[in-house]
Design a protein around this motif. Structure first.
Motif, PDB file in Angstrom:
ATOM      1  N   GLU A  11      -4.199  -1.508  -5.751  1.00 37.07           N
ATOM      2  CA  GLU A  11      -4.290  -1.067  -4.356  1.00 37.07           C
ATOM      3  C   GLU A  11      -3.792  -2.190  -3.448  1.00 37.07           C
ATOM      4  O   GLU A  11      -4.572  -2.850  -2.762  1.00 37.07           O
ATOM      5  CB  GLU A  11      -5.732  -0.677  -4.006  1.00 37.07           C
ATOM      6  N   HIS A  37     -11.129   0.286  -6.491  1.00 40.44           N
ATOM      7  CA  HIS A  37     -10.169   0.141  -7.589  1.00 40.44           C
ATOM      8  C   HIS A  37     -10.501  -1.074  -8.445  1.00 40.44           C
ATOM      9  O   HIS A  37     -10.397  -1.044  -9.674  1.00 40.44           O
ATOM     10  CB  HIS A  37      -8.733   0.049  -7.046  1.00 40.44           C
ATOM     11  N   GLY A  67      -7.947   7.613  -4.264  1.00 38.37           N
ATOM     12  CA  GLY A  67      -6.674   7.100  -4.753  1.00 38.37           C
ATOM     13  C   GLY A  67      -5.633   8.158  -5.026  1.00 38.37           C
ATOM     14  O   GLY A  67      -4.459   7.838  -5.187  1.00 38.37           O
ATOM     15  N   TYR A  93      -2.619   3.028  -5.674  1.00 41.93           N
ATOM     16  CA  TYR A  93      -3.229   3.630  -4.496  1.00 41.93           C
ATOM     17  C   TYR A  93      -2.502   3.102  -3.271  1.00 41.93           C
ATOM     18  O   TYR A  93      -2.615   1.928  -2.929  1.00 41.93           O
ATOM     19  CB  TYR A  93      -4.721   3.299  -4.435  1.00 41.93           C
TER      20      TYR A  93
END
Length: 361
Positions: free
Chosen positions: A205, A229, A320, A341
Motif C-alpha cells: 500500500e 495491509h 484494498g 492497494y
C-alpha cells in the motif's frame, strides 16, 4: 468461451504492466461453467514470486459473505432462526442493553456494537475466547435494530461465536467441513495453516498515511491495527481466526462459493436452496421502510456499485479491492483478488469489461 478467457487474461496483464496492479486473480463462473481463470503479476516483490492460480490472497471483509453463508446453513438445518436472541445461545452476550439483540440484527449490521472493545491490543486478536468475552460485554451505541452501521471487525466474532455455540465446532472447522469440503475447495481459510505461508501474496500500500484523530472515541477499526495491509503480512495475523476480516483465499475459491449459492449450484452442489437465498438477500428496511442495499450478511447491488445495479446481486468486498459476488439474473459468480492497494487500481475497469463480454455470450 475461450475468447472471454483470453480477453480477461490480456486485460489483467495490461493492468500489471501499466502499474495499476502488482498481482491479481480473476475467476468467473457463468451458468455453472468456469469461463475465466486468469491471473497475472507478482505475489512477492522481494522474491520475485509470480502469481499463479493457487496463490492465496488476504481478502479482508470479502470473508463476511462466507460467514453469512455459514449462518444461513445453520438456519436451513433448523439450528437457528434470524429472530433468535443471541443471549439465548450465548448468555454472556445479553448484558448492557443487548438482551434483545437478534441474529438478524448482527447479520444486518444493526446490533449497535460496530466498535472494538477498549483495553485490548493487537496480540489479543488471536485469542478467540478473550475477544468473544470482550465483545459480549460491549454496550450498544443505539438500540438494536434501529440503525445500520458497518460492523467492520466485531461482525465476525458475534456471528462466529453464535455458530460455534450452536454447532460445537470452531469456526475454521465449520468453514472447512461445510463449505470447502462439499465444493472441493482447498484454498479458503480463516486461520491459515503455517505450512501454506509460502503461497500467500504480500500486500502493498504505497503512500499509506496513518490517520490522525482522537484515540478515546469508539472505533470500528482501531488505530493500533493499522495499516491493515502491514498487519495482514504478519504470521500472527494470518494464523488468527477473525471471521469478519482476515480471510485468505484464491479468486477461484471465492467465485466457487458464490456459484454454489446460485440456482442449480455448481457441479451438483448447491449450498442453500433458492428459498433460503431469497430470505438471506432481502434488503434491509428500517423505520422509513426504504429498501437498503444490505442483505443478511451480504452487500446488495446498487447504482454505481462495482457488482452491478440490481438489488438481486449479492456479495461482499474487502479492504484494498478484493470482491466476490453472484448475480442470480445472469448466473454470474465472480472472485477477484489482488495485492496492490492503490487509488489507481483497475478493479472497476476489469469488472466493466467482464460484464460487457458476458452480456455478449
Amino acid at each position: 468461451m475461450q475468447d472471454i478467457q483470453q480477453a480477461m487474461q490480456n486485460l489483467l496483464e495490461q493492468k500489471v504492466e501499466a502499474g495499476n496492479e502488482r498481482g491479481l486473480q480473476l475467476a468467473v463462473y457463468y451458468q455453472g461453467e468456469l469461463i475465466v481463470d486468469a491471473y497475472a503479476g507478482i505475489a512477492d516483490q522481494a522474491s520475485g514470486r509470480a502469481v499463479d492460480g493457487d496463490t492465496l490472497f488476504p481478502v479482508f471483509s470479502t470473508t463476511k459473505g462466507i460467514v453469512a453463508t455459514i449462518i444461513h446453513l445453520l438456519a436451513e438445518r433448523g439450528r437457528l432462526n434470524y429472530e433468535m436472541k443471541i443471549a439465548d445461545i450465548w448468555p454472556e452476550f445479553g448484558v448492557n442493553g443487548k438482551s434483545d439483540t437478534t441474529i438478524g440484527h448482527a447479520l444486518y449490521h444493526t446490533s449497535g456494537i460496530p466498535h472494538m472493545p477498549a483495553e485490548i491490543g493487537i496480540a489479543d486478536i488471536s485469542d478467540w475466547d478473550k475477544m468473544c468475552g470482550e465483545i459480549a460485554r460491549l454496550t450498544p451505541q443505539w438500540p438494536p435494530g434501529e440503525h445500520m452501521e458497518y460492523h467492520a471487525i466485531t461482525y465476525g466474532w458475534i456471528l462466529g461465536e453464535v455458530a460455534r455455540r450452536i454447532d460445537g465446532r470452531p469456526f475454521s472447522q465449520i468453514l472447512e467441513e461445510e463449505i470447502c469440503a462439499p465444493l472441493g475447495v482447498k484454498d479458503m481459510y480463516v486461520g491459515l495453516p503455517e505450512e501454506l505461508d509460502h503461497r500467500v501474496a504480500v500486500l502493498e500500500e504505497p503512500g499509506y498515511v496513518q490517520p490522525t484523530g482522537a484515540v478515546d472515541v469508539l472505533q470500528a477499526i482501531p488505530a493500533w491495527i493499522c495499516p491493515l495491509h502491514a498487519w495482514m503480512n504478519t504470521p500472527a495475523a494470518r494464523r488468527a481466526c477473525v471471521p469478519a476480516s482476515n480471510g485468505i483465499m484464491s479468486a477461484r475459491a471465492a467465485a466457487r462459493h458464490y456459484a454454489a449459492l446460485l440456482p442449480g449450484g455448481i457441479d451438483g452442489v448447491q449450498l442453500l436452496p433458492d428459498s433460503r437465498m431469497k430470505a438471506a438477500t432481502a434488503p434491509l428496511r428500517l423505520k422509513d421502510d426504504v429498501p437498503l442495499p444490505r442483505g443478511m450478511g451480504y452487500v446488495l447491488g446498487q447504482e454505481g456499485d462495482i457488482m452491478g445495479g440490481s438489488l438481486r446481486i449479492f456479495g461482499h468486498g474487502g479492504y484494498g479491492g478484493s470482491i466476490a459476488f453472484a448475480d442470480p439474473e445472469s448466473g454470474l459468480a465472480v472472485g477477484f483478488t489482488k495485492n496492490l492497494y492503490s487509488p489507481n487500481d483497475a478493479g472497476s475497469t476489469i469488472m466493466e469489461e467482464l460484464k460487457k463480454r458476458v452480456a455478449g455470450l
